[in-house]
Design a protein around this motif. Structure first.
Motif, short mmCIF file in Angstrom:
data_model
loop_
_atom_site.label_atom_id
_atom_site.label_comp_id
_atom_site.label_asym_id
_atom_site.label_seq_id
_atom_site.Cartn_x
_atom_site.Cartn_y
_atom_site.Cartn_z
N ILE A 125 45.35 31.71 42.23
CA ILE A 125 44.28 30.71 42.32
C ILE A 125 43.90 30.24 40.92
O ILE A 125 43.75 29.02 40.67
CB ILE A 125 43.07 31.28 43.06
CG1 ILE A 125 43.42 31.60 44.51
CG2 ILE A 125 41.89 30.30 43.00
CD1 ILE A 125 42.38 32.43 45.23
N ALA A 126 43.73 31.18 40.00
CA ALA A 126 43.34 30.82 38.64
C ALA A 126 44.41 29.96 37.97
O ALA A 126 44.10 28.99 37.26
CB ALA A 126 43.08 32.09 37.83
N VAL A 143 32.95 23.16 41.73
CA VAL A 143 31.70 23.90 41.87
C VAL A 143 31.89 25.33 42.37
O VAL A 143 31.07 26.21 42.07
CB VAL A 143 30.72 23.17 42.81
CG1 VAL A 143 30.32 21.82 42.23
CG2 VAL A 143 31.30 22.99 44.20
N ALA A 144 32.96 25.60 43.13
CA ALA A 144 33.11 26.94 43.69
C ALA A 144 34.49 27.06 44.34
O ALA A 144 35.21 26.07 44.50
CB ALA A 144 32.03 27.23 44.74
N ARG A 174 36.01 38.60 46.61
CA ARG A 174 35.10 37.67 45.94
C ARG A 174 35.01 37.98 44.45
O ARG A 174 35.12 37.07 43.60
CB ARG A 174 33.70 37.75 46.57
CG ARG A 174 32.70 36.77 45.97
CD ARG A 174 31.29 37.05 46.44
NE ARG A 174 30.79 38.32 45.91
CZ ARG A 174 29.58 38.82 46.18
NH1 ARG A 174 28.78 38.16 47.01
NH2 ARG A 174 29.20 39.96 45.66
N ASP A 175 34.83 39.24 44.11
CA ASP A 175 34.70 39.62 42.71
C ASP A 175 35.99 39.37 41.93
O ASP A 175 35.95 38.93 40.77
CB ASP A 175 34.31 41.10 42.60
CG ASP A 175 32.96 41.40 43.23
OD1 ASP A 175 32.18 40.45 43.42
OD2 ASP A 175 32.68 42.57 43.53
N LEU A 176 37.13 39.64 42.55
CA LEU A 176 38.41 39.43 41.88
C LEU A 176 38.61 37.96 41.54
O LEU A 176 39.04 37.61 40.43
CB LEU A 176 39.56 39.92 42.77
CG LEU A 176 39.68 41.42 43.00
CD1 LEU A 176 40.79 41.71 44.02
CD2 LEU A 176 39.97 42.15 41.69
N VAL A 177 38.29 37.08 42.49
CA VAL A 177 38.51 35.65 42.26
C VAL A 177 37.48 35.09 41.28
O VAL A 177 37.81 34.26 40.43
CB VAL A 177 38.51 34.89 43.60
CG1 VAL A 177 38.61 33.39 43.37
CG2 VAL A 177 39.65 35.37 44.48
N GLU A 178 36.24 35.55 41.38
CA GLU A 178 35.23 35.09 40.43
C GLU A 178 35.61 35.47 39.00
O GLU A 178 35.46 34.69 38.07
CB GLU A 178 33.86 35.68 40.79
CG GLU A 178 33.20 35.00 41.97
CD GLU A 178 31.79 35.49 42.22
OE1 GLU A 178 31.39 36.52 41.63
OE2 GLU A 178 31.07 34.84 43.01
N THR A 179 36.13 36.69 38.82
CA THR A 179 36.54 37.14 37.49
C THR A 179 37.72 36.32 36.98
O THR A 179 37.77 35.93 35.81
CB THR A 179 36.92 38.63 37.53
OG1 THR A 179 35.79 39.39 37.91
CG2 THR A 179 37.41 39.11 36.17
N ALA A 180 38.67 36.01 37.87
CA ALA A 180 39.87 35.28 37.46
C ALA A 180 39.59 33.82 37.16
O ALA A 180 40.20 33.23 36.26
CB ALA A 180 40.94 35.40 38.54
N THR A 181 38.65 33.21 37.89
CA THR A 181 38.43 31.77 37.77
C THR A 181 37.16 31.40 37.01
O THR A 181 37.03 30.27 36.54
CB THR A 181 38.34 31.11 39.16
OG1 THR A 181 37.20 31.63 39.85
CG2 THR A 181 39.60 31.39 39.97
N GLY A 182 36.21 32.32 36.95
CA GLY A 182 34.91 31.99 36.37
C GLY A 182 34.04 31.14 37.26
O GLY A 182 33.02 30.60 36.81
N LEU A 183 34.41 31.03 38.54
CA LEU A 183 33.66 30.19 39.46
C LEU A 183 33.01 31.03 40.56
O LEU A 183 33.57 32.04 40.99
CB LEU A 183 34.60 29.18 40.14
CG LEU A 183 35.13 28.05 39.28
CD1 LEU A 183 36.20 27.27 40.03
CD2 LEU A 183 34.00 27.11 38.85
N PRO A 184 31.84 30.59 41.05
CA PRO A 184 31.28 31.24 42.23
C PRO A 184 32.29 31.20 43.37
O PRO A 184 32.98 30.19 43.56
CB PRO A 184 30.04 30.40 42.56
CG PRO A 184 29.73 29.65 41.31
CD PRO A 184 31.03 29.45 40.59
#
Length: 387
Positions: A125-126, A143-144, A174-184
């Protein structure tokens, strides 16, 4: 004395109302917004101006041929505001950019030769997000991220409790993707998000009581709309229709000893019947159609329809929906004769429960899960546009 915080709260709610209206209904004139909200024209003008400054809506001149008298400017959600929607599956992962205006400017299906791990999913995704931001989304406001996952997702925090076909257990996606992308990031069950999308924009629009069944590579999931609201259950795990044990009238129709619904009504069995290893839904539908009515594939479709009808009759008896919507490969096996499937269901359901029942195929087709995932991603923005 007026409480400033209370006044600001009212303003925020009104901003949210306007943004949600143009998101759900498409471009609307200021006059239509005035009528829909009951607010006066000057207040609408002020609120629209703030949403324009925030980069959330755009105003354009109306089509003069459609109105007599002074034209009212048209307000539309800004297409540059986008969410990234993702649907990981056992055979592919599909990603899209979905606009606040409901456009879908980018969509990519990546075929897989192995099961993605959660870490690989986040990294993919990132990577795609970075590519898109350097190209087609260079001018966009992302935005997310929203993910539609085929498995049990805990509503409180997006923890994937069990996605058995992906072999994911208790994954903090959720946490893995937020960390990888910097997005909510928001994570939900794919069928629940599909139900929401079809209820807002598709085949279930205008119905308050809906049963939605989604058929994908990972099996069968479901989503419920009750009195116009998604029904999630205590932990967020409602709708696992595929794990119910179907009633099979003819023993010759049984393929899996003591199997659940998704063992019998199966995309893999349809692919095997047409000699394919993997395919997206349009390719599968085309292959089934090309096989003809006197074929192993046609026999398999008929067998699955009989078993599906019994499962749907049970759902109709328990939930009394106004409409049942079928997505994915379930839409494929229903589409050839929707009235016939409806009659099969009615014949096995209580007459009062099924007397006004409609069965429809998902009108958002392959985009239903992505649109549902994007809707989840937009939810925070729609609640507080200028927060």
């Amino acid at each position: 004395m007026t409480d400033p915080s209370a006044a600001e709260g009212v303003r925020q709610r009104n901003l949210a109302r306007l943004l949600r209206l143009v998101h759900l209904e498409g471009p609307l004139s200021r006059a239509r917004l005035t009528g829909a909200t009951g607010l006066n024209r000057s207040t609408i003008a002020d609120l629209v101006g703030e949403l324009v400054r925030e980069g959330l809506v755009v105003e354009r001149a109306p089509d003069p041929s459609r109105r007599v008298g002074r034209p009212s400017p048209v307000v539309a959600a800004d297409a540059r505001v986008v969410a990234i929607a993702v649907n990981p599956e056992v055979d592919a992962v599909t990603l899209a950019a979905v606009g606040l205006d409901r456009g879908l400017p980018l969509r990519e299906r990546i075929e897989l030769d192995h099961l993605l791990t959660p870490d690989e999913t986040a990294a993919l995704i990132a990577e795609r997000l970075a590519q898109w931001r350097a190209g087609e989304l260079a001018d966009a406001r992302v935005v997310a991220v929203g993910l539609a996952v085929p498995g049990l997702v805990r509503a409180a925090d997006g923890l994937v409790r069990n996605a058995p076909h992906l072999r994911w257990t208790d994954v903090p996606l959720r946490d893995l993707v937020e960390t990888a992308t910097g997005l909510p990031t928001v994570v939900g069950n794919d069928a629940t998000l599909g139900a929401i999308a079809e209820h807002l924009f598709g085949a279930a629009a205008g119905f308050d009581d809906v049963v939605y069944l989604n058929g994908g590579a990972s099996g069968i999931g479901g989503g419920l709309i009750v009195h116009g609201m998604p029904l999630l259950g205590a932990g967020g795990y409602t709708g696992e229709f595929g794990q119910n044990r179907p009633g099979i009238a003819a023993e010759s129709d049984r393929r899996a000893v003591d199997g659940v619904l998704e063992d019998e009504v199966s995309r893999a069995r349809l692919l095997a019947a047409v000699g394919l290893h993997a395919a997206d839904e349009p390719v599968l539908a085309s292959a089934l159609a090309d096989a003809g009515v006197e074929s192993e594939a046609a026999d398999e479709v008929a067998r699955q329809r009989r078993i599906l009808a019994t499962a749907l009759a049970n759902a109709v008896n328990a939930l009394n929906p106004a409409v049942v919507v079928l997505g994915g490969f379930l839409a494929t096996i229903a589409a050839a004769d929707v009235p016939g499937l409806t009659e099969l269901v009615r014949a096995q359901a209580m007459s009062a429960n099924a007397e006004d029942l409609e069965i429809r195929v998902a009108s958002l087709a392959e985009d239903r899960l992505l649109i549902g995932a994007a809707e989840a991603a937009f939810a925070e923005l729609l609640r507080g546009p200028t927060a």
